[in-house]
Design a protein around this motif. Structure first.
Motif, PDB file in Angstrom:
ATOM      1  N   ARG A 106       8.727  10.793   8.981  1.00 33.47           N
ATOM      2  CA  ARG A 106       9.122  10.147  10.229  1.00 33.47           C
ATOM      3  C   ARG A 106       7.921   9.941  11.148  1.00 33.47           C
ATOM      4  O   ARG A 106       7.836   8.938  11.864  1.00 33.47           O
ATOM      5  N   THR A 107       6.984  10.880  11.117  1.00 26.58           N
ATOM      6  CA  THR A 107       5.769  10.704  11.913  1.00 26.58           C
ATOM      7  C   THR A 107       4.994   9.478  11.439  1.00 26.58           C
ATOM      8  O   THR A 107       4.529   8.664  12.251  1.00 26.58           O
ATOM      9  N   ALA A 108       4.853   9.333  10.119  1.00 27.81           N
ATOM     10  CA  ALA A 108       4.147   8.178   9.572  1.00 27.81           C
ATOM     11  C   ALA A 108       4.897   6.879   9.866  1.00 27.81           C
ATOM     12  O   ALA A 108       4.288   5.842  10.148  1.00 27.81           O
ATOM     13  N   LEU A 109       6.230   6.925   9.831  1.00 26.82           N
ATOM     14  CA  LEU A 109       7.028   5.746  10.180  1.00 26.82           C
ATOM     15  C   LEU A 109       6.843   5.390  11.646  1.00 26.82           C
ATOM     16  O   LEU A 109       6.779   4.212  12.011  1.00 26.82           O
ATOM     17  N   VAL A 133       9.482   7.487   1.307  1.00 22.78           N
ATOM     18  CA  VAL A 133      10.164   8.018   0.131  1.00 22.78           C
ATOM     19  C   VAL A 133       9.916   9.517   0.046  1.00 22.78           C
ATOM     20  O   VAL A 133       8.769   9.970   0.146  1.00 22.78           O
ATOM     21  N   LEU A 134      10.979  10.283  -0.135  1.00 21.65           N
ATOM     22  CA  LEU A 134      10.868  11.725  -0.368  1.00 21.65           C
ATOM     23  C   LEU A 134      11.247  12.007  -1.804  1.00 21.65           C
ATOM     24  O   LEU A 134      12.361  11.699  -2.237  1.00 21.65           O
ATOM     25  N   ILE A 144       0.861  -1.185   0.000  1.00 21.02           N
ATOM     26  CA  ILE A 144       0.000   0.000   0.000  1.00 21.02           C
ATOM     27  C   ILE A 144       0.894   1.231   0.000  1.00 21.02           C
ATOM     28  O   ILE A 144       1.821   1.342   0.805  1.00 21.02           O
ATOM     29  N   LEU A 145       0.616   2.144  -0.912  1.00 20.00           N
ATOM     30  CA  LEU A 145       1.343   3.411  -0.972  1.00 20.00           C
ATOM     31  C   LEU A 145       0.431   4.516  -0.452  1.00 20.00           C
ATOM     32  O   LEU A 145      -0.707   4.648  -0.900  1.00 20.00           O
ATOM     33  N   VAL A 146       0.949   5.313   0.480  1.00 23.24           N
ATOM     34  CA  VAL A 146       0.166   6.401   1.059  1.00 23.24           C
ATOM     35  C   VAL A 146       0.888   7.732   0.812  1.00 23.24           C
ATOM     36  O   VAL A 146       1.881   8.039   1.475  1.00 23.24           O
ATOM     37  N   PRO A 147       0.427   8.531  -0.154  1.00 19.64           N
ATOM     38  CA  PRO A 147       1.001   9.872  -0.344  1.00 19.64           C
ATOM     39  C   PRO A 147       0.587  10.787   0.812  1.00 19.64           C
ATOM     40  O   PRO A 147      -0.575  10.788   1.222  1.00 19.64           O
ATOM     41  N   VAL A 148       1.528  11.557   1.331  1.00 17.80           N
ATOM     42  CA  VAL A 148       1.240  12.455   2.453  1.00 17.80           C
ATOM     43  C   VAL A 148       1.798  13.844   2.140  1.00 17.80           C
ATOM     44  O   VAL A 148       2.607  14.023   1.237  1.00 17.80           O
ATOM     45  N   LYS A 149       1.354  14.818   2.932  1.00 17.38           N
ATOM     46  CA  LYS A 149       1.804  16.192   2.708  1.00 17.38           C
ATOM     47  C   LYS A 149       2.098  16.879   4.036  1.00 17.38           C
ATOM     48  O   LYS A 149       1.422  16.639   5.042  1.00 17.38           O
ATOM     49  N   SER A 176       1.222  -6.521   2.846  1.00 17.11           N
ATOM     50  CA  SER A 176       2.489  -6.928   3.454  1.00 17.11           C
ATOM     51  C   SER A 176       3.398  -5.749   3.786  1.00 17.11           C
ATOM     52  O   SER A 176       4.341  -5.896   4.561  1.00 17.11           O
ATOM     53  N   HIS A 177       3.113  -4.583   3.213  1.00 15.83           N
ATOM     54  CA  HIS A 177       4.037  -3.464   3.376  1.00 15.83           C
ATOM     55  C   HIS A 177       3.294  -2.152   3.161  1.00 15.83           C
ATOM     56  O   HIS A 177       2.445  -2.053   2.271  1.00 15.83           O
ATOM     57  N   VAL A 178       3.603  -1.154   3.971  1.00 16.38           N
ATOM     58  CA  VAL A 178       3.028   0.181   3.828  1.00 16.38           C
ATOM     59  C   VAL A 178       4.159   1.181   3.623  1.00 16.38           C
ATOM     60  O   VAL A 178       5.068   1.286   4.458  1.00 16.38           O
ATOM     61  N   THR A 179       4.113   1.887   2.505  1.00 14.27           N
ATOM     62  CA  THR A 179       5.107   2.910   2.192  1.00 14.27           C
ATOM     63  C   THR A 179       4.433   4.271   2.165  1.00 14.27           C
ATOM     64  O   THR A 179       3.349   4.424   1.588  1.00 14.27           O
ATOM     65  N   VAL A 180       5.048   5.260   2.777  1.00 19.63           N
ATOM     66  CA  VAL A 180       4.547   6.630   2.703  1.00 19.63           C
ATOM     67  C   VAL A 180       5.471   7.427   1.800  1.00 19.63           C
ATOM     68  O   VAL A 180       6.678   7.177   1.745  1.00 19.63           O
ATOM     69  N   ILE A 181       4.907   8.384   1.082  1.00 20.15           N
ATOM     70  CA  ILE A 181       5.685   9.158   0.118  1.00 20.15           C
ATOM     71  C   ILE A 181       5.215  10.599   0.130  1.00 20.15           C
ATOM     72  O   ILE A 181       4.029  10.878   0.342  1.00 20.15           O
ATOM     73  N   THR A 182       6.133  11.524  -0.062  1.00 20.38           N
ATOM     74  CA  THR A 182       5.759  12.931  -0.151  1.00 20.38           C
ATOM     75  C   THR A 182       6.635  13.640  -1.169  1.00 20.38           C
ATOM     76  O   THR A 182       7.732  13.180  -1.496  1.00 20.38           O
ATOM     77  N   CYS A 183       6.133  14.753  -1.677  1.00 15.05           N
ATOM     78  CA  CYS A 183       6.869  15.597  -2.610  1.00 15.05           C
ATOM     79  C   CYS A 183       7.228  16.887  -1.881  1.00 15.05           C
ATOM     80  O   CYS A 183       6.349  17.553  -1.336  1.00 15.05           O
TER      81      CYS A 183
END
Length: 260
Positions: free
Chosen positions: A74-77, A85-86, A5-10, A57-64
């Motif tokens: 780091r908060t999401a981690l 991923v930045l 699962i990919l979760v884009p955050v801001k 199986s895995h959750v990744t957070v990403i931001t631009c």
């Protein structure tokens, strides 16, 4: 399940901070507390719940953004995400619009596999446009469900309940999909000190957005920005009939589509 699962955050101004428009007509963020966008926080929480239930199986957070955006990653981690991923956009960060973000996310996803769900917040509390999830789904040619208040794994797809002011509707999305989260989707867990310490050991990759060779020039521009007008004082009414009369005089019923 083997899907990710990919979760884009801001990174946004903390919702408890009151912002003001400066004399230059911009929002000055210097010195203001920044935090993870609340809608994205709900998306992260639901993604973690789906993983804990064995649906991913895995959750990744990403931001631009710039390196300063690492704090929300780091908060999401610390909440429990496995990796972050930045996409470093450098000087273009301040002018990124929804289409630019969606195109960056599409480019990143084109280099990856196994993402069975992209779970976004439905909007950011600064721009309030809510355009990224729908644009991203269009660019990826994936089914979408917006403003989700519930999502469950359903065989090889997802069953999503979306709501608005008029009611709810349930969709079944087959295969990989893009879903945007309403605040009702999940109650974010509290981040503890031990989890913050553990988050420092989790992988956080930085990718130069320039490697995707995308034109990040904004298609939308802010013409003018002003503080909202001062709110007028309310009135007191003596009974229900007077209240209805006062509401009718402001055409509240007409604007809501009701017949008086």
């Amino acid at each position: 399940m083997s899907i990710k699962i990919l979760v884009p955050v801001k990174r946004v101004v903390d919702p408890n901070v009151r912002v003001r428009v400066s004399a230059s007509g911009t929002i000055e963020t210097a010195g203001l507390k920044m935090s993870l966008n609340p809608f994205d926080e709900c998306a992260v929480e639901r993604a973690l719940q789906l993983k804990e239930a064995g649906h991913a199986s895995h959750v990744t957070v990403i931001t631009c953004g710039q390196t300063t955006s690492q704090d929300v990653l780091r908060t999401a981690l610390a909440m429990g995400a496995d990796s972050a991923v930045l996409l470093d956009t450098g000087a273009a960060t301040s002018t990124l619009d929804s289409l630019a973000v969606a195109r960056l996310l599409q480019s990143y996803l084109s280099t990856q596999d196994c993402y069975g769900l992209v779970l976004c917040g439905k909007q950011a509390i600064d721009g309030d446009t809510g355009g990224v999830p729908a644009m991203l789904a269009g660019l990826l040619d994936l089914p979408q469900a917006l403003d989700a208040c519930a999502i469950e794994a359903d065989g090889t797809g997802w069953r999503v309940t979306s709501g608005d002011d008029t009611g709810t509707v349930t969709w079944r999305l087959e295969g990989a999909a893009v879903v945007s989260a309403d605040l009702r989707l999940a109650e974010p867990r509290r981040v503890t000190l031990p989890s913050i310490v553990k988050a420092k050991q989790k992988p956080l990759a930085t990718i130069d957005a320039a490697t995707f060779n995308i034109d990040l020039a904004p298609r939308a521009q802010i013409v003018e920005l002003n503080d909202p007008p001062a709110r007028e004082a309310g009135i007191k009414v003596k009974d229900t009939a007077t209240l209805i009369e006062a509401l009718a005089s402001h055409r509240v019923f007409e604007q809501a589509g009701a017949v008086v």
